[in-house]
Design an enzyme around this catalytic site. Structure first.
Site, PDB file in Angstrom:
ATOM      1  CE  LYS A  18       3.701 -13.025  -9.404  1.00  0.00           C
ATOM      2  NZ  LYS A  18       5.036 -13.626  -9.124  1.00  0.00           N
TER       3      LYS A  18
HETATM    4  C1  LIG Z   1       5.957 -13.186  -8.101  1.00  0.00           C
HETATM    5  C2  LIG Z   1       6.945 -14.168  -7.609  1.00  0.00           C
HETATM    6  C3  LIG Z   1       7.646 -13.983  -6.391  1.00  0.00           C
HETATM    7  C4  LIG Z   1       7.500 -12.741  -5.539  1.00  0.00           C
HETATM    8  O1  LIG Z   1       6.239 -12.630  -4.929  1.00  0.00           O
HETATM    9  P1  LIG Z   1       5.742 -11.223  -4.350  1.00  0.00           P
HETATM   10  O2  LIG Z   1       4.337 -11.455  -3.914  1.00  0.00           O
HETATM   11  O3  LIG Z   1       5.823 -10.262  -5.518  1.00  0.00           O
HETATM   12  O4  LIG Z   1       6.640 -10.820  -3.254  1.00  0.00           O
HETATM   13  C5  LIG Z   1       8.509 -14.991  -5.972  1.00  0.00           C
HETATM   14  N1  LIG Z   1       8.712 -16.101  -6.714  1.00  0.00           N
HETATM   15  C6  LIG Z   1       8.070 -16.308  -7.889  1.00  0.00           C
HETATM   16  C7  LIG Z   1       8.363 -17.553  -8.663  1.00  0.00           C
HETATM   17  C8  LIG Z   1       7.159 -15.358  -8.383  1.00  0.00           C
HETATM   18  O5  LIG Z   1       6.543 -15.581  -9.564  1.00  0.00           O
END
Ligand SMILES: *Cc1c(COP(=O)(O)O)cnc(C)c1O
Length: 468
Positions: A112
């Site tokens: 993120k």
């Molecule tokens: C947010 C997240 C996901 C999922 O991603 P999306 O874009 O919501 O599908 C997968 N792995 C981790 C570690 C995350 O923080």
């Protein structure tokens, strides 16, 4: 570039207004009016470019002339200067056709950061040039809150308030939110669950008077700019493996469908992606949808990959809009059905289009642990549980036709040490800057699960409304 809503009834906006709006007025999600096209030659030229240079070329057509090229370059360089690996998203070969793309070298050790670091700089830049302020409010079950706080700490024009469920996030996750001492950062421990936090945030966005007074803005995963920023690493990874002369597949640990939708966008822009693999844990709404054509909520089950413990995938609406021929009224009717019945069933043509673009697999808890154990014992590599779900799905779905399959490694194993130890009996070492966090003192405010109490606190502390 202009942006339209997936529900067809909100006004078109330019890039900067789309960035600030988050959700469209009609409840829809913004998408560009058309997909920018990159030529074969341009994609091939990425081979000799840095991550930041590729980002500039991939993102520029989405932004158009709304940000000066030199300013955009500067913001991109600054956003990724906080990453501990120079290549930003290093690619690692596992075995046979399998690779992992490490997206966890940002400050909070989850992918993120890749989008949030850039989003925060873009937002602060726009507001500063317009002589405006904004207040960011968000709810977190763990990862998003830390990434958002890390990205906005010290921002000039934005204050950030993150609501988290008191006592229900991990130590590392809490420390990542409570050790940013800047005056514009507020970590709010709410006496309630994650769902309570989310309901409070929804309540604030629905309170039009409050929303206007503090100029509320959102940075959750439906913000277009987060999807946009994530398209870049599909290009860098694919080109490193021989694209555009060759097809590449990706397996993506999926929750809200933002990350994998970015892969779809890269494909629309001309990147030769063969398969996009949706990897889920037992919270498998997307796997069931591809199997049956019915998108139906179920109850959420807690797993070792908590960022994917989700039963409503918000960004799936963007894909629906695409396969429905960009018919906003049709998307609205699907969403009405979901609200009224808790589920909707897609037209056959729409389901067939989705099946041509995506494959999906569910990886349960035992399978996830087995993948972590196997990779650790044979290849001496520690995977986090989200990445293990991704690799588990890649192994189930790869047809063995020689096309490279890149699994997105979405978190550093040290972010989930207990799950790693349970699965493979090793302790993942956190990077120094994270280990150091654990000894710092914490700053947070404790609030009741009460909308007016939270709104009063925000009005008293946001610079846009604070007295004196
Ligand atoms: C947010 C997240 C996901 C999922 O991603 P999306 O874009 O919501 O599908 C997968 N792995 C981790 C570690 C995350 O923080």
């Amino acid at each position: 570039m202009n942006y339209i809503s997936s529900r067809g009834r909100a006004p078109q906006l330019g890039f900067l207004d789309t960035l600030l709006a988050g959700l469209a007025d009609d409840g829809g999600l913004y998408l560009p009016v058309s997909w920018p096209q990159l030529s074969h030659e341009q994609i091939a030229s990425f081979k000799t470019k840095t991550y930041e240079e590729v980002a500039f070329e991939v993102l520029s057509p989405f932004i158009g002339d709304e940000i000066e090229p030199e300013i955009l370059r500067g913001l991109i360089n600054k956003a990724y200067s906080s990453f501990s690996d120079q290549s930003i998203a290093p690619l690692r070969h596992l075995e046979d056709e399998h690779y992992v793309l490490e997206l966890f070298h940002g400050p909070t050790l989850a992918f993120k950061d890749v989008a949030m670091q850039l989003l925060a700089l873009l937002m602060d830049h726009v507001l500063a040039t317009r002589h405006q302020r904004a207040t960011i409010v968000g709810a977190t079950s763990g990862d998003t809150g830390g990434a958002a706080i890390e990205a906005f700490r010290g921002a000039e024009a934005t204050d950030i308030f993150i609501l988290y469920p008191d006592g229900r996030v991990s130590d590392v996750q809490r420390k990542q939110m409570t050790t940013a001492y800047e005056a514009n950062v507020h970590a709010l421990a709410i006496d309630g669950t994650f769902d309570d936090c989310q309901a409070l945030v929804k309540g604030m966005f629905n309170d039009q008077a409050f929303r206007d007074r503090v100029r509320l803005a959102g940075v959750n995963s439906i913000n277009w700019v987060r999807v946009m920023a994530q398209t870049v690493y599909y290009f860098t990874a694919a080109v490193a493996l021989g694209a555009p002369e060759r097809d590449i597949s990706f397996s993506v640990p999926t929750g809200n469908f933002g990350d994998i939708f970015a892969g779809y966008v890269a494909k629309q822009m001309g990147l030769p992606i063969k398969q996009l693999m949706i990897a889920t844990n037992v919270n498998d709404i997307l796997v069931r949808t591809l199997e049956t054509g019915t998108y139906a909520r179920d109850t959420v089950v807690a797993t070792s990959s908590p960022s994917m413990d989700i039963q409503v995938s918000s960004n799936f609406e963007r894909l629906l809009f695409e396969v429905a021929g960009r018919d906003g009224a049709r998307v609205q009717s699907y969403m009405d059905e979901l609200r009224d019945e808790g589920q909707f069933t897609m037209d056959d043509a729409h389901l067939e289009s989705i099946r041509r673009l995506f494959v999906a697999a569910r990886v349960d808890q035992n399978e996830t642990d087995a993948v972590m154990q196997d990779v650790q014992s044979r290849l001496k590599l520690i995977l986090d549980p989200h990445t293990a779900v991704g690799l588990g799905a890649a192994r189930k779905l790869a047809p063995g036709d020689g096309v490279p399959v890149v699994t997105l490694a979405t978190a550093h194993p040290a972010k989930f040490p207990a799950s790693v130890e349970a699965a493979c009996h090793v302790h993942p070492t956190p990077p120094a800057h994270v280990a150091e966090l654990l000894n710092r003192s914490e700053k947070s405010d404790f609030l009741a699960n009460d909308l007016s109490a939270v709104e009063s606190f925000i009005e008293a502390n946001a610079r846009i409304t604070a007295k004196g």
